[in-house]
Scaffold this motif. Structure first.
Motif, PDB file in Angstrom:
ATOM      1  N   LEU A  84    -153.773  10.943  86.988  1.00 23.43           N
ATOM      2  CA  LEU A  84    -153.807  10.522  85.530  1.00 23.43           C
ATOM      3  C   LEU A  84    -155.031  10.876  84.789  1.00 23.43           C
ATOM      4  O   LEU A  84    -156.169  10.448  85.470  1.00 23.43           O
ATOM      5  CB  LEU A  84    -153.307   9.326  85.349  1.00 23.43           C
ATOM      6  CG  LEU A  84    -153.091   8.873  83.696  1.00 23.43           C
ATOM      7  CD1 LEU A  84    -151.655   8.645  83.479  1.00 23.43           C
ATOM      8  CD2 LEU A  84    -153.709   7.665  83.253  1.00 23.43           C
ATOM      9  N   ARG A  85    -155.246  11.730  83.669  1.00 23.02           N
ATOM     10  CA  ARG A  85    -156.371  12.199  83.212  1.00 23.02           C
ATOM     11  C   ARG A  85    -156.209  11.519  81.781  1.00 23.02           C
ATOM     12  O   ARG A  85    -155.154  11.487  81.058  1.00 23.02           O
ATOM     13  CB  ARG A  85    -156.492  13.554  83.176  1.00 23.02           C
ATOM     14  CG  ARG A  85    -156.671  14.046  84.459  1.00 23.02           C
ATOM     15  CD  ARG A  85    -156.754  15.538  84.513  1.00 23.02           C
ATOM     16  NE  ARG A  85    -158.155  15.935  83.981  1.00 23.02           N
ATOM     17  CZ  ARG A  85    -158.551  17.144  83.508  1.00 23.02           C
ATOM     18  NH1 ARG A  85    -157.669  18.086  83.599  1.00 23.02           N
ATOM     19  NH2 ARG A  85    -159.750  17.356  83.061  1.00 23.02           N
TER      20      ARG A  85
ATOM     21  N   GLU B  59    -159.623   5.598  83.689  1.00 26.30           N
ATOM     22  CA  GLU B  59    -160.086   6.917  83.384  1.00 26.30           C
ATOM     23  C   GLU B  59    -161.122   6.855  82.068  1.00 26.30           C
ATOM     24  O   GLU B  59    -161.892   7.571  81.905  1.00 26.30           O
ATOM     25  CB  GLU B  59    -159.002   7.917  83.332  1.00 26.30           C
ATOM     26  CG  GLU B  59    -158.281   7.987  84.835  1.00 26.30           C
ATOM     27  CD  GLU B  59    -159.218   8.486  85.692  1.00 26.30           C
ATOM     28  OE1 GLU B  59    -160.005   9.146  85.441  1.00 26.30           O
ATOM     29  OE2 GLU B  59    -159.001   8.269  86.910  1.00 26.30           O
ATOM     30  N   LEU B  60    -160.552   6.232  81.088  1.00 25.25           N
ATOM     31  CA  LEU B  60    -161.181   6.263  79.645  1.00 25.25           C
ATOM     32  C   LEU B  60    -162.476   5.799  79.978  1.00 25.25           C
ATOM     33  O   LEU B  60    -163.493   6.504  79.295  1.00 25.25           O
ATOM     34  CB  LEU B  60    -160.258   5.394  78.586  1.00 25.25           C
ATOM     35  CG  LEU B  60    -159.020   5.991  78.027  1.00 25.25           C
ATOM     36  CD1 LEU B  60    -158.279   5.027  77.397  1.00 25.25           C
ATOM     37  CD2 LEU B  60    -159.340   7.103  77.248  1.00 25.25           C
TER      38      LEU B  60
ATOM     39  N   GLU C 224    -163.432  14.854  91.717  1.00 23.54           N
ATOM     40  CA  GLU C 224    -163.017  14.049  92.864  1.00 23.54           C
ATOM     41  C   GLU C 224    -162.009  13.021  92.744  1.00 23.54           C
ATOM     42  O   GLU C 224    -161.271  12.752  93.591  1.00 23.54           O
ATOM     43  CB  GLU C 224    -164.138  13.491  93.555  1.00 23.54           C
ATOM     44  CG  GLU C 224    -164.993  14.433  94.542  1.00 23.54           C
ATOM     45  CD  GLU C 224    -164.404  15.373  95.254  1.00 23.54           C
ATOM     46  OE1 GLU C 224    -163.470  14.864  96.288  1.00 23.54           O
ATOM     47  OE2 GLU C 224    -164.416  16.436  95.402  1.00 23.54           O
ATOM     48  N   ARG C 225    -161.826  12.886  91.326  1.00 21.24           N
ATOM     49  CA  ARG C 225    -160.901  11.883  90.930  1.00 21.24           C
ATOM     50  C   ARG C 225    -159.544  12.358  90.818  1.00 21.24           C
ATOM     51  O   ARG C 225    -158.371  11.596  90.919  1.00 21.24           O
ATOM     52  CB  ARG C 225    -161.205  11.124  89.710  1.00 21.24           C
ATOM     53  CG  ARG C 225    -162.645  10.412  89.300  1.00 21.24           C
ATOM     54  CD  ARG C 225    -162.797  10.003  88.192  1.00 21.24           C
ATOM     55  NE  ARG C 225    -161.844   8.725  87.845  1.00 21.24           N
ATOM     56  CZ  ARG C 225    -161.879   7.525  88.308  1.00 21.24           C
ATOM     57  NH1 ARG C 225    -162.974   7.270  89.003  1.00 21.24           N
ATOM     58  NH2 ARG C 225    -161.344   6.616  87.868  1.00 21.24           N
ATOM     59  N   TYR C 226    -159.257  13.723  90.783  1.00 18.22           N
ATOM     60  CA  TYR C 226    -158.112  14.370  90.768  1.00 18.22           C
ATOM     61  C   TYR C 226    -157.636  15.477  91.796  1.00 18.22           C
ATOM     62  O   TYR C 226    -158.097  16.399  91.794  1.00 18.22           O
ATOM     63  CB  TYR C 226    -157.949  15.162  89.325  1.00 18.22           C
ATOM     64  CG  TYR C 226    -158.559  14.140  88.159  1.00 18.22           C
ATOM     65  CD1 TYR C 226    -157.999  13.104  87.690  1.00 18.22           C
ATOM     66  CD2 TYR C 226    -159.750  14.588  87.305  1.00 18.22           C
ATOM     67  CE1 TYR C 226    -158.502  12.073  86.780  1.00 18.22           C
ATOM     68  CE2 TYR C 226    -159.941  13.518  86.536  1.00 18.22           C
ATOM     69  CZ  TYR C 226    -159.484  12.424  86.189  1.00 18.22           C
ATOM     70  OH  TYR C 226    -159.939  11.541  85.222  1.00 18.22           O
TER      71      TYR C 226
ATOM     72  N   TYR D  10    -150.161  12.803  82.733  1.00 20.07           N
ATOM     73  CA  TYR D  10    -149.857  12.473  84.082  1.00 20.07           C
ATOM     74  C   TYR D  10    -149.599  13.437  85.035  1.00 20.07           C
ATOM     75  O   TYR D  10    -148.754  14.426  84.221  1.00 20.07           O
ATOM     76  CB  TYR D  10    -148.786  11.268  83.845  1.00 20.07           C
ATOM     77  CG  TYR D  10    -148.135  10.828  85.360  1.00 20.07           C
ATOM     78  CD1 TYR D  10    -148.564  10.118  86.215  1.00 20.07           C
ATOM     79  CD2 TYR D  10    -146.998  11.459  85.862  1.00 20.07           C
ATOM     80  CE1 TYR D  10    -148.449   9.654  87.399  1.00 20.07           C
ATOM     81  CE2 TYR D  10    -146.219  10.998  87.198  1.00 20.07           C
ATOM     82  CZ  TYR D  10    -147.032  10.312  87.765  1.00 20.07           C
ATOM     83  OH  TYR D  10    -146.837  10.007  89.298  1.00 20.07           O
ATOM     84  N   MET D  11    -150.049  13.775  86.100  1.00 19.97           N
ATOM     85  CA  MET D  11    -149.554  14.999  86.860  1.00 19.97           C
ATOM     86  C   MET D  11    -148.695  14.632  87.863  1.00 19.97           C
ATOM     87  O   MET D  11    -149.115  14.338  88.948  1.00 19.97           O
ATOM     88  CB  MET D  11    -150.960  15.850  87.220  1.00 19.97           C
ATOM     89  CG  MET D  11    -151.855  16.052  86.282  1.00 19.97           C
ATOM     90  SD  MET D  11    -153.252  16.870  86.798  1.00 19.97           S
ATOM     91  CE  MET D  11    -154.598  16.612  85.781  1.00 19.97           C
TER      92      MET D  11
END
Length: 310
Positions: free
Chosen positions: A190-191, A240-241, A271-273, A183-184
């Motif tokens: 969230l990655r 994300e998974l 682009e997701r983050y 988590y950022m």
């Protein structure tokens, strides 16, 4: 201390200053009758963690328990050093990780293969812990925090086969380790964290479902920090998974080698983050820990197992 943040419920977040960076790896002190440290950080962070505990009034003879969510070096690399610094603390780990804390040689050898020369700078060396001080957890277990408060452990593999989630009976805090990803806090991104060799999609999704079923009030990420939007973040974690697995599977079907697969997945997920779109320093450090190369390699390793012709 500037690297200690009170989170309420006698819980304190400690920035372990991994490799000198801020905001990458957190440890948590539950300061009850029987003080408990959740995650030690790396070996090189051990003095930082010791000083944080001292600032919170926890001296060498005061720490009752040290528990790690799993034995990867950013979470448990400091166990041997912390065990020496706090000689009465019991060390708690899942049974599949216990022997690596007693004899870290295999774990360190495989880490050396992955990290090479970066190993010493990033993590240092996991020192052995006497077997007599280790309590090995099965699928469930409980840690006594004093005054009827417990930290219940739930086996949650998928990221690692020695991973547990931990839920506090008083606060409803769930320590998620790496099982729900990274988590950022700056962006709320969230990655996933899907390194080789243990990643397994169904198992990982099962652990996220288990976390939802536990009904936590708050998630405490080792990377990084507290999250109140429990349902939304766990949902994002599962999403994300699936996205990373789908993209990696496409790259594999297209016959791409690892480097090209990584480039494709990195490009299509960028682009997701929000953090990765800016030139954000913290994002670079996260990329180091749960970067696309490690994630894609872990997914490919799993695909090679499950997609084999029977």
């Amino acid at each position: 201390m500037e690297n200690v943040t009170p989170l309420g419920g006698d819980v304190y977040e400690i920035d372990t200053r991994m490799a000198g960076f801020s905001g990458i790896t957190a440890g948590y002190l539950i300061l009850g009758d029987r003080p408990c440290l959740v995650e030690t950080g790396t070996a090189t962070s051990a003095p930082v963690v010791r000083d944080a505990l001292a600032a919170l009034g926890v001296g060498a003879g005061d720490l009752a328990t040290v528990v790690v969510t799993h034995i990867h070096l950013d979470h448990a690399g400091g166990v041997g050093d912390i065990a020496r610094m706090f000689p009465v603390a019991e060390i708690v780990v899942h049974e599949k990780g216990a022997r690596h804390l007693v004899d870290p040689s295999r774990l360190m050898a495989s880490a050396k293969m992955v990290w090479g020369d970066k190993l010493d700078v990033l993590f240092g060396s996991l020192a052995p812990t006497e077997a007599a001080r280790i309590k090995a957890l099965g699928d469930t277990g409980a840690i006594d925090l004093g005054n009827g408060r417990t930290l219940a452990s739930h086996y949650s593999p998928g990221h690692a086969k020695h991973h547990v989630g931990l839920i506090d009976s008083l606060t409803g805090d769930l320590y998620v380790g790496d099982a729900a990803g990274v988590y950022m806090p700056e962006t709320g991104d969230l990655r996933p964290a899907t390194p080789p060799p243990d990643f397994d999609l169904e198992t990982a999704l099962g652990s996220i479902s288990l976390f939802e079923a536990l009904g936590p009030q708050r998630l405490l990420f080792s990377h990084y920090g507290p999250v109140d939007d429990v349902a939304g973040v766990l949902e994002r974690s599962a999403e994300e998974l699936r996205v990373w697995v789908d993209l990696t599977r496409q790259a594999r079907s297209a016959g791409l080698d690892l480097d090209h697969a990584v480039a494709m997945v990195r490009d299509r997920t960028k682009e997701r983050y929000a953090a990765l779109r800016g030139a954000d320093e913290t994002a670079e450090h996260f990329e180091l820990l749960s970067g696309a190369p490690s994630n894609v390699a872990g997914i490919l390793h799993w695909l090679d197992r499950v997609d084999m012709p029977h």
